[in-house]
Write a protein that holds these residues in place. Structure first.
Motif, PDB file in Angstrom:
ATOM      1  N   GLY A  64       0.867  -1.215  -0.122  1.00  0.00           N
ATOM      2  CA  GLY A  64       0.096   0.088  -0.034  1.00  0.00           C
ATOM      3  C   GLY A  64       0.842   1.363  -0.024  1.00  0.00           C
ATOM      4  O   GLY A  64       0.254   2.241  -0.430  1.00  0.00           O
ATOM      5  N   ARG A  65       2.230   1.444   0.513  1.00  0.00           N
ATOM      6  CA  ARG A  65       3.081   2.272   0.270  1.00  0.00           C
ATOM      7  C   ARG A  65       3.377   2.766  -0.973  1.00  0.00           C
ATOM      8  O   ARG A  65       3.909   3.663  -1.347  1.00  0.00           O
ATOM      9  CB  ARG A  65       4.318   2.031   1.404  1.00  0.00           C
ATOM     10  CG  ARG A  65       3.699   1.946   2.864  1.00  0.00           C
ATOM     11  CD  ARG A  65       5.033   1.952   3.671  1.00  0.00           C
ATOM     12  NE  ARG A  65       4.704   1.711   5.153  1.00  0.00           N
ATOM     13  CZ  ARG A  65       4.542   0.504   5.641  1.00  0.00           C
ATOM     14  NH1 ARG A  65       4.823  -0.570   5.188  1.00  0.00           N
ATOM     15  NH2 ARG A  65       4.277   0.456   6.972  1.00  0.00           N
ATOM     16  N   SER A  66       3.363   1.855  -1.845  1.00  0.00           N
ATOM     17  CA  SER A  66       4.020   2.103  -3.241  1.00  0.00           C
ATOM     18  C   SER A  66       2.994   2.035  -4.333  1.00  0.00           C
ATOM     19  O   SER A  66       3.240   2.362  -5.542  1.00  0.00           O
ATOM     20  CB  SER A  66       5.126   1.077  -3.362  1.00  0.00           C
ATOM     21  OG  SER A  66       4.714  -0.230  -3.273  1.00  0.00           O
ATOM     22  N   ILE A  67       1.842   1.299  -4.030  1.00  0.00           N
ATOM     23  CA  ILE A  67       0.817   1.052  -5.236  1.00  0.00           C
ATOM     24  C   ILE A  67      -0.226   2.227  -5.064  1.00  0.00           C
ATOM     25  O   ILE A  67      -0.831   2.412  -3.978  1.00  0.00           O
ATOM     26  CB  ILE A  67       0.007  -0.286  -4.840  1.00  0.00           C
ATOM     27  CG1 ILE A  67       1.199  -1.487  -5.146  1.00  0.00           C
ATOM     28  CG2 ILE A  67      -0.884  -0.490  -5.912  1.00  0.00           C
ATOM     29  CD1 ILE A  67       0.388  -2.642  -4.953  1.00  0.00           C
ATOM     30  N   VAL A  68      -0.485   2.940  -6.044  1.00  0.00           N
ATOM     31  CA  VAL A  68      -1.286   4.113  -6.253  1.00  0.00           C
ATOM     32  C   VAL A  68      -2.601   3.481  -6.971  1.00  0.00           C
ATOM     33  O   VAL A  68      -2.364   3.348  -8.231  1.00  0.00           O
ATOM     34  CB  VAL A  68      -0.721   5.267  -6.884  1.00  0.00           C
ATOM     35  CG1 VAL A  68      -1.698   6.471  -6.871  1.00  0.00           C
ATOM     36  CG2 VAL A  68       0.613   5.694  -6.041  1.00  0.00           C
ATOM     37  N   MET A  69      -3.663   3.681  -6.339  1.00  0.00           N
ATOM     38  CA  MET A  69      -4.936   3.075  -7.149  1.00  0.00           C
ATOM     39  C   MET A  69      -5.632   4.283  -7.728  1.00  0.00           C
ATOM     40  O   MET A  69      -5.478   5.290  -7.359  1.00  0.00           O
ATOM     41  CB  MET A  69      -5.864   2.397  -6.038  1.00  0.00           C
ATOM     42  CG  MET A  69      -5.361   1.365  -5.260  1.00  0.00           C
ATOM     43  SD  MET A  69      -4.993  -0.095  -6.196  1.00  0.00           S
ATOM     44  CE  MET A  69      -6.612  -0.855  -6.866  1.00  0.00           C
TER      45      MET A  69
END
Length: 369
Positions: free
Chosen positions: A33-38
């Motif tokens: 979640g710190r690197s994936i941008v939805m």
């Protein structure tokens, strides 16, 4: 009706997966979640959200006041006299805010029962509305992890685009023009503003160095069917290709490089197709100088969705056993097994049902049935 049942079943499956995931999986989702941008979801403006919560709080206060006033005979006012509407509003205010001065108290059984069953839940609802902003901040990370977890479970046979510069953007535009849904495209880039731009366009973005396997794993590259590599440097492209091929043995990898001398290196690294951007542009420039019309046609063919398009499709049952010249589309090559046959090749004189043909057709025209 069927779609609604399917959505409910998907939600139940998601909750079951979240509930039964291990501590390691939860930590992995948190790290991802710190690197994936939805892709961003549409939300109301901040001022509008505040006004909505204020209206909801006033509504709860009004409902509580009416409930107390309706049973005013069951309340006692230490200041003397009966409980009027103003007293009911005052009691509702101090009760919902948990101040509770005790000057007005429920004394009858009905009033106390009303406080237990109605006023107390309304008090909890009132407090939730008041601290809604804080709760939203606290739960936003959890919601993001849920979206990440659901996305990672569903992602299969997708396309990973490494590098979202000019080449990467045009590659994505072409994929979208060919019918690839945005939900099946993942962008990987080391620049946060680039990843944010991809997310703003409805794509999932992964922030990180694509030469590192953990970054590519966050993009679920191991389960991808196509990988497009458009980095700025050829040496970086080679490293990304090596890493990607190590993680995924079967995916089709297409790489863009600047220099022709690096093409053999990229092929040895595991690339299926290598496109040399500088030499391709140079050849297009040379052809345009010799014949502007030829340059215009080639540019048209390279721009998907306008004029003429180059496409690959399977041979239909009606076309099998016939010459490529009998096809409705203009066939320029035949793919037979792992071989590419030019349309003048004698072996391509008769189409087989297992063949695929590369055709030139009018943009937007339906495929041959």
């Amino acid at each position: 009706m069927g779609a609604m049942v399917t959505r409910k079943m998907n939600r139940i499956s998601l909750f079951h997966t979240l509930w039964n995931r291990t501590r390691g999986e939860a930590d992995d989702d948190a790290e991802a979640g710190r690197s994936i941008v939805m892709p961003a979801r549409r939300v109301a403006a901040p001022l509008r959200q505040v006004l909505q919560r204020l209206v909801m709080a006033l509504l709860v206060l009004a409902v509580t006041t009416l409930i107390v006033y309706a049973d005013r005979e069951g309340y006692h006012d230490n200041g003397g006299g009966g409980v009027d509407f103003l007293d009911a509003a005052y009691y509702a205010t101090v009760t919902l805010s948990t101040t509770g001065y005790g000057d007005i108290t429920p004394v009858s059984d009905s009033a106390r029962l009303t406080n237990i069953l109605l006023v107390t839940p309304l008090r909890v609802l009132f407090l939730i509305i008041l601290v809604g902003t804080t709760l939203e901040v606290l739960t936003e990370r959890t919601r993001h992890q849920v979206r990440i977890h659901r996305w990672r479970n569903r992602m299969r046979e997708h396309t990973v685009v490494v590098g979202y510069g000019t080449k990467g953007r045009h590659a994505v535009e072409t994929l979208l023009g060919q019918g690839k849904p945005k939900s099946q495209i993942v962008v990987v880039d080391p620049q946060k503003k680039v990843v944010d731009a991809a997310a703003a366009e409805g794509l999932v973005g992964v922030l990180g160095d694509a030469t590192r396997s953990e970054t590519l794993l966050r993009a679920e590259l191991a389960r991808a069917s196509q990988i497009v590599i458009t980095t700025q440097r050829d040496d970086t492209a080679a490293l990304v290709t090596l890493t990607a091929r190590q993680l995924n043995k079967s995916a089709k990898i297409v790489v863009a490089v600047r220099e022709d001398e690096n093409v053999p290196l990229l092929r040895q690294s595991g690339a299926n197709t290598v496109v040399t951007s500088s030499s391709s542009a140079g050849r297009l420039l040379g052809m345009s100088m010799m014949s502007p019309n030829v340059g215009t046609v080639l540019e048209d063919l390279l721009t998907y969705g306008n004029g003429l398009d180059v496409a690959e499709r399977p041979v239909t049952k009606r076309e099998a056993g016939h010459s490529p010249r009998d096809c409705e589309d203009l066939v320029v090559a035949v793919v037979r097994g792992h071989r590419l046959l030019h349309f003048t090749d004698p072996e391509a004189g008769t189409l087989q049902l297992a063949d695929r043909v590369i055709t030139i057709r009018k943009a937007g025209a339906p495929e041959a049935g």
